[in-house]
Write a protein that holds these residues in place. Structure first.
Motif, mmCIF file in Angstrom:
data_model
loop_
_atom_site.group_PDB
_atom_site.id
_atom_site.type_symbol
_atom_site.label_atom_id
_atom_site.label_comp_id
_atom_site.label_asym_id
_atom_site.label_seq_id
_atom_site.Cartn_x
_atom_site.Cartn_y
_atom_site.Cartn_z
ATOM 1 N N PHE A 116 0.799 -1.257 -0.061
ATOM 2 C CA PHE A 116 -0.033 0.085 -0.179
ATOM 3 C C PHE A 116 0.979 1.262 -0.129
ATOM 4 C CE2 PHE A 116 -2.261 3.331 2.475
ATOM 5 C CZ PHE A 116 -3.117 3.604 1.673
ATOM 6 N N SER A 117 1.942 1.294 0.892
ATOM 7 C CA SER A 117 2.755 2.382 0.917
ATOM 8 C C SER A 117 3.340 2.535 -0.283
ATOM 9 C CB SER A 117 3.666 2.236 1.988
ATOM 10 O OG SER A 117 3.183 2.270 3.304
ATOM 11 N N ALA A 118 3.989 1.599 -1.244
ATOM 12 C CA ALA A 118 4.385 1.821 -2.497
ATOM 13 C C ALA A 118 3.453 2.275 -3.499
ATOM 14 C CB ALA A 118 5.212 0.422 -2.480
ATOM 15 N N ALA A 119 2.340 1.759 -3.414
ATOM 16 C CA ALA A 119 1.285 1.915 -4.399
ATOM 17 C C ALA A 119 1.022 3.512 -4.260
ATOM 18 C CB ALA A 119 0.034 1.102 -4.166
ATOM 19 N N ILE A 120 0.286 3.967 -3.107
ATOM 20 C CA ILE A 120 -0.132 5.260 -2.753
ATOM 21 C C ILE A 120 1.258 6.265 -2.859
ATOM 22 C CG2 ILE A 120 -0.062 5.226 -0.168
ATOM 23 C CD1 ILE A 120 -2.807 6.696 -0.432
ATOM 24 N N GLY A 121 2.026 5.785 -2.434
ATOM 25 C CA GLY A 121 3.517 6.873 -2.574
ATOM 26 C C GLY A 121 3.684 7.346 -3.923
ATOM 27 N N GLN A 122 3.610 6.439 -4.989
ATOM 28 C CA GLN A 122 3.953 6.543 -6.280
ATOM 29 C C GLN A 122 2.649 7.276 -7.141
ATOM 30 O OE1 GLN A 122 6.311 3.510 -8.335
ATOM 31 N NE2 GLN A 122 5.455 2.232 -6.878
ATOM 32 N N ALA A 123 1.699 7.646 -6.289
ATOM 33 C CA ALA A 123 0.608 8.292 -6.817
ATOM 34 C C ALA A 123 0.968 9.835 -6.743
ATOM 35 C CB ALA A 123 -0.522 8.264 -6.112
ATOM 36 N N VAL A 124 2.048 10.105 -5.721
ATOM 37 C CA VAL A 124 2.497 11.565 -5.824
ATOM 38 C C VAL A 124 4.146 11.654 -5.962
ATOM 39 C CG1 VAL A 124 0.402 12.401 -4.451
ATOM 40 C CG2 VAL A 124 2.302 11.326 -3.155
ATOM 41 N N TYR A 125 4.684 10.700 -5.838
ATOM 42 C CA TYR A 125 6.095 10.880 -5.903
ATOM 43 C C TYR A 125 6.637 9.694 -7.005
ATOM 44 C CZ TYR A 125 6.201 12.893 -1.060
ATOM 45 O OH TYR A 125 5.812 13.693 -0.134
ATOM 46 N N LYS A 126 7.941 10.220 -7.450
ATOM 47 C CA LYS A 126 8.441 9.143 -8.297
ATOM 48 C C LYS A 126 9.255 8.358 -7.531
ATOM 49 C CE LYS A 126 9.512 12.740 -11.909
ATOM 50 N NZ LYS A 126 10.165 13.755 -12.674
ATOM 51 N N PRO A 127 9.307 6.885 -7.838
ATOM 52 C CA PRO A 127 9.922 6.087 -6.933
ATOM 53 C C PRO A 127 11.276 6.570 -6.153
ATOM 54 C CG PRO A 127 9.441 5.102 -9.188
ATOM 55 C CD PRO A 127 9.430 6.455 -9.154
ATOM 56 N N ALA A 128 12.350 6.948 -6.676
ATOM 57 C CA ALA A 128 13.564 7.498 -5.931
ATOM 58 C C ALA A 128 13.124 8.894 -4.791
ATOM 59 C CB ALA A 128 14.557 7.915 -6.761
ATOM 60 N N GLU A 129 12.102 9.587 -5.364
ATOM 61 C CA GLU A 129 11.554 10.561 -4.593
ATOM 62 C C GLU A 129 10.804 9.999 -3.253
ATOM 63 O OE1 GLU A 129 10.489 14.631 -7.096
ATOM 64 O OE2 GLU A 129 9.262 12.656 -7.222
ATOM 65 N N LEU A 130 10.083 8.634 -3.496
ATOM 66 C CA LEU A 130 9.503 8.223 -2.624
ATOM 67 C C LEU A 130 10.318 7.693 -1.221
ATOM 68 C CD1 LEU A 130 6.768 7.000 -0.896
ATOM 69 C CD2 LEU A 130 7.074 5.044 -2.719
ATOM 70 N N ILE A 131 11.093 7.038 -1.963
ATOM 71 C CA ILE A 131 12.069 6.313 -0.728
ATOM 72 C C ILE A 131 12.829 7.563 -0.081
ATOM 73 C CG2 ILE A 131 13.806 4.858 -0.419
ATOM 74 C CD1 ILE A 131 11.172 3.618 -1.329
ATOM 75 N N SER A 132 13.321 8.364 -0.657
ATOM 76 C CA SER A 132 13.895 9.626 -0.241
ATOM 77 C C SER A 132 13.114 10.350 0.898
ATOM 78 C CB SER A 132 14.570 10.471 -0.983
ATOM 79 O OG SER A 132 15.073 11.647 -0.535
ATOM 80 N N THR A 133 11.946 10.450 0.418
ATOM 81 C CA THR A 133 10.887 11.191 1.529
ATOM 82 C C THR A 133 10.546 10.509 2.835
ATOM 83 O OG1 THR A 133 9.804 12.249 -0.658
ATOM 84 C CG2 THR A 133 8.544 12.104 1.353
ATOM 85 N N LEU A 134 10.436 9.226 2.409
ATOM 86 C CA LEU A 134 10.406 8.030 3.610
ATOM 87 C C LEU A 134 11.629 8.332 4.739
ATOM 88 C CD1 LEU A 134 8.506 5.068 2.057
ATOM 89 C CD2 LEU A 134 7.460 6.832 3.506
ATOM 90 N N ARG A 135 12.623 8.360 4.044
ATOM 91 C CA ARG A 135 14.018 8.394 4.891
ATOM 92 C C ARG A 135 13.877 9.928 5.723
ATOM 93 N NH1 ARG A 135 16.914 5.472 0.146
ATOM 94 N NH2 ARG A 135 17.260 3.569 1.155
ATOM 95 N N ILE A 136 13.555 10.941 4.831
ATOM 96 C CA ILE A 136 13.787 12.205 5.431
ATOM 97 C C ILE A 136 12.584 12.266 6.452
ATOM 98 C CG2 ILE A 136 13.210 14.586 5.230
ATOM 99 C CD1 ILE A 136 14.415 13.864 2.376
ATOM 100 N N ALA A 137 11.669 11.718 6.473
ATOM 101 C CA ALA A 137 10.134 11.820 7.184
ATOM 102 C C ALA A 137 10.561 10.869 8.861
ATOM 103 C CB ALA A 137 8.927 11.242 6.639
#
Length: 149
Positions: free
Chosen positions: A123-144
């Motif tokens: 779910f996190s991978a799917a919904i995250g990619q609705a607003v972020y590119k893959p690398a941005e998603l992982i980076s955003t999770l790390r920052i968050a």
């Protein structure tokens, strides 16, 4: 501070699990699950935080995301990543969980906490990619989570 290393490790494992689904990397998924081992409950907790954070993020951006969209996205995300019986269980549990039927979802897991790991990471991978590119998603999770990028 006691437990900080364990907390950081759990956050990193949760991010790596999401990343495995984002990249459709079965080997990474399997090795991360092995690393999680008995830390399933704490990793599930972290993945719930990710799901809530990303759901709010989707709402803030105005992307339309309905329960039917999430069911389809989770099914698509786990497709070919899991053995068929686990894939079916994850999809079935998510269908119940996504509409607030948590008791039914719990019954469908048959006591297997790994179902929640897969479900919430997908779910996190799917919904995250609705607003972020893959690398941005992982980076955003790390920052968050306070981790390094």
């Amino acid at each position: 501070m006691p437990g900080t290393d364990d907390t950081d490790r759990t956050k990193q494992l949760a991010i790596t699990l999401v990343d495995a689904y984002v990249r459709k990397d079965r080997d990474l998924l399997d090795s991360t699950l092995a690393d999680i081992g008995d830390d399933t409950d704490t990793t599930v907790s972290e993945l719930k935080v990710f799901g809530s954070f990303l759901s709010r993020r989707v709402q803030e951006t105005g992307v339309v995301w309905k329960p039917a969209d999430s069911r389809e996205a989770v099914a698509s995300t786990v497709a070919d990543m899991l053995p068929p019986e686990v894939e079916f269980a994850v999809i079935t549990v998510w269908e119940a969980y996504s509409v607030g039927e948590e008791e039914a979802a719990e019954r469908f897991t048959n006591g297997d906490p790994a179902i929640y790991l897969h479900m919430l990471a997908a779910f996190s991978a799917a919904i995250g990619q609705a607003v972020y590119k893959p690398a941005e998603l992982i980076s955003t999770l790390r920052i968050a989570t306070g981790g390094a990028d």
